[in-house]
Design a protein around this motif. Structure first.
Motif: not given
Lengths: 138, 430
Positions: A56-61, A65-69, A125-127, B52, B419-420, B422-424, B427
């Motif tokens: 999830a750190a790169c690919h979202g929950t 994912s958001l953005g470029n992943a 959601v992008s924070l 989680y 992207a890392w 944004q996503n972390i 998450d």
């Protein structure tokens, strides 16, 4: 909201939620599985849940994912396995993913494919950032 | 495709049993609480564990987070504030979405005591009981050998800026005020510390700023370690080529004394006077790891070298306190103290707690991945990435084969690093 729970006694394994409940179908090979096979299956579910969450750190929950992943949510299982195997063998060039694919075993790659394929897409959601408070102390 | 109960039973052909609940998670929680988890700390580890636990227990576990600050400030990317391509406000977020989306209870307060025997956490404004406690305390600085830097006044002059926040802003202001031709001096504490590549990334970011704005200046990096301890080949190349003549890297140069008034640093070999001085003190587990009271005795949970907390890597339960888990940078492990690692530990811990509270065995052999990017300009980044697996013989997490670093820094990886982040953030905080 509809939730799906697989129960063994009072256990709960949440694999996907929201309006379309689905379950991770890790089918025992035997049609009349022993208690041990069932327990092993359950542990596979528990194992892949936290392994998938690590992405999830790169690919979202759950792969949203958001953005470029790459979005892994709802991914085609075969395509996922093929791609990961190509990262693993070096056949497919990558900046980062080969370092991850090489550390996973074939069972984990299959189970991740299954897991991400049944996740429900939702708009992550992008924070919004905020002004740092004068009172913030650390 | 909608899979109903009958289809599922047919699909699996087993008598596992399935329940479909159409009630919202919160309503279920009020009917079926299977326990309460209190989490101390709302950083990457604590916030992620809270989310989680709620998600994977379908709201059946009550979660209360105790955090002193009202905002979350990201350490990852905070070196870019020094480089000038980010501001601290770009890295500051609220907890509202996290709380609302997952029904997490939140107490903004300071923890003053933890009674492990009574399963109770005390705060300035009251007490909370728990079934299981997660301590996610981050790091605290050790000033035993740098007593002159302990005061707020000294840190105003010589900031650590090693927890993103006002000290980061202060260090950026000092860098902006430094004349061209000035000397920026920073240290690298002896490992382990928070964010292994962080100090080297910081040197690169300061170099990026100076190269473009004050090219006659210099950066001296005094490293207590014998060599660059993360992404060594890559950083060596960045210092020697991209920032040739700007970065003076000195290994095996541990601090011996700091003169606050003159900003002069003494090591075994050198005495260096700085225009801007950034001292990153050695670190240990954050304060709440030192508060556990067991049978009326204070037992420091940071038992390894009196700095880090020994845990069981299946559940992150402390080796010293029953039903108390420790996650994040505070843990003693052969794992990098990174944000991604903190969220991994949070997820393994949450997964185990959901199982344990349901009376079931947790995953006996967890596996997770770590990806860590360092920016060397405003746009260009490079990574180190690894999978870590539980070793059932050694009972620790060990790095799997196949991990490694970037071939070279690139703008493509800079985009992945965006992207890392944004996503972390999403998450951990939504």
């Amino acid at each position: 909201m509809m939730l799906t729970i697989i129960g063994l006694g009072c256990s709960m394994i949440v694999l996907a939620e929201e309006s379309n409940p689905q379950v991770l179908n890790l089918e025992p090979s035997n049609k009349n599985p022993s208690k041990k096979e069932l327990q092993d299956n359950l542990l596979r579910l528990v194992h892949v849940r936290s392994l998938a969450a690590s992405c999830a750190a790169c690919h979202g929950t759950n792969g949203n994912s958001l953005g470029n992943a790459a979005k892994l949510v709802g991914i085609d299982k075969t395509a996922f396995v093929t791609k990961m195997q190509a990262f693993k063998s070096g056949e497919r060039a990558a900046t980062v993913m080969h370092h991850h694919a090489k550390g996973l075993n074939p069972q984990e790659i299959t189970d991740l494919a299954e897991y991400f394929s049944i996740q429900i897409p939702h708009q992550a959601v992008s924070l919004s950032s905020q002004k740092l408070s004068e009172k913030y102390a650390d | 495709m909608q899979i109903n109960r009958r289809d599922f039973v047919k699909l699996t052909g087993v008598g596992l049993g399935i329940a479909t609940a159409s009630l919202p998670a919160f309503a279920r929680a009020t009917k079926l609480p299977i326990g309460r988890v209190v989490i101390i700390g709302g950083g990457y580890a604590g916030a992620t564990a809270a989310k989680y636990l709620r998600m994977w227990s379908l709201g059946a576990i009550e979660v209360i987070v105790v955090e002193a600050n009202s905002q979350f400030v990201s350490c990852p990317l905070s070196n870019l504030v020094l480089g000038g391509s980010k501001t601290i406000n770009d890295l500051t977020f609220g907890y509202n979405l996290l709380k609302a989306n997952h029904g997490i209870q939140w107490v903004q307060d300071k923890v003053t005591a933890i009674d492990v025997s009574a399963k109770k956490v005390s705060m300035l404004r009251g007490d909370l009981s728990y079934d299981r406690l997660i301590i996610a305390p981050g790091v605290d600085f050790i000033y035993d050998e740098l007593p002159m830097l302990q005061s707020a006044e000294a840190q105003q002059k010589i900031p650590h800026a090693w927890k993103a926040g006002w000290q980061t802003v202060n260090l950026r202001h000092q860098l902006e005020a430094m004349p061209d031709g000035g000397v920026f001096v920073m240290n690298v504490p002896k490992a382990p510390y928070r964010c292994p590549p962080g100090p080297y990334e910081r040197a690169a970011q300061v170099a990026y700023y100076l190269k473009n704005n004050k090219p006659r200046s210099k950066i001296i990096v005094l490293d207590a370690n014998a060599e660059i301890i993360s992404k060594k080949g890559l950083f060596t190349k960045v210092f020697n080529e991209m920032y040739a003549g700007l970065v003076d890297y000195r290994p095996s140069n541990a601090l011996e004394h700091v003169d606050v008034a003159t900003k002069t640093v003494k090591t075994e070999f050198d005495s260096v006077k700085a225009d801007v001085l950034n001292i990153i003190p050695p670190q240990r587990a954050g304060k709440s790891a030192q508060m556990a009271k067991i049978n009326n005795q204070i037992v420091s949970l940071s038992n390894v070298d009196k700095r880090w907390c020994e845990v069981d890597f299946i559940s992150y339960e402390s080796k010293l306190a029953t039903d108390v888990h420790v996650i994040g940078d505070a843990v003693s492990a052969a794992l990098p103290k990174s944000a991604h690692m903190a969220t991994n530990q949070a997820k393994i811990c949450a997964n185990a707690i959901v199982q344990l509270m349901a009376g079931l065995a947790p995953d006996p052999a967890p596996v997770f991945a770590n990806t860590c990017y360092s920016y060397v300009t405003d746009k260009s980044a490079m990574h180190v990435a690894n999978v870590y697996r539980y070793d059932e013989t050694k009972k620790i997490m060990v790095s799997a084969e196949g991990g490694g670093v970037s071939a070279s820094p690139s703008e493509q990886e800079g985009a992945y690093a965006v992207a890392w982040a944004q996503n972390i953030w999403a998450d951990s905080l939504t």
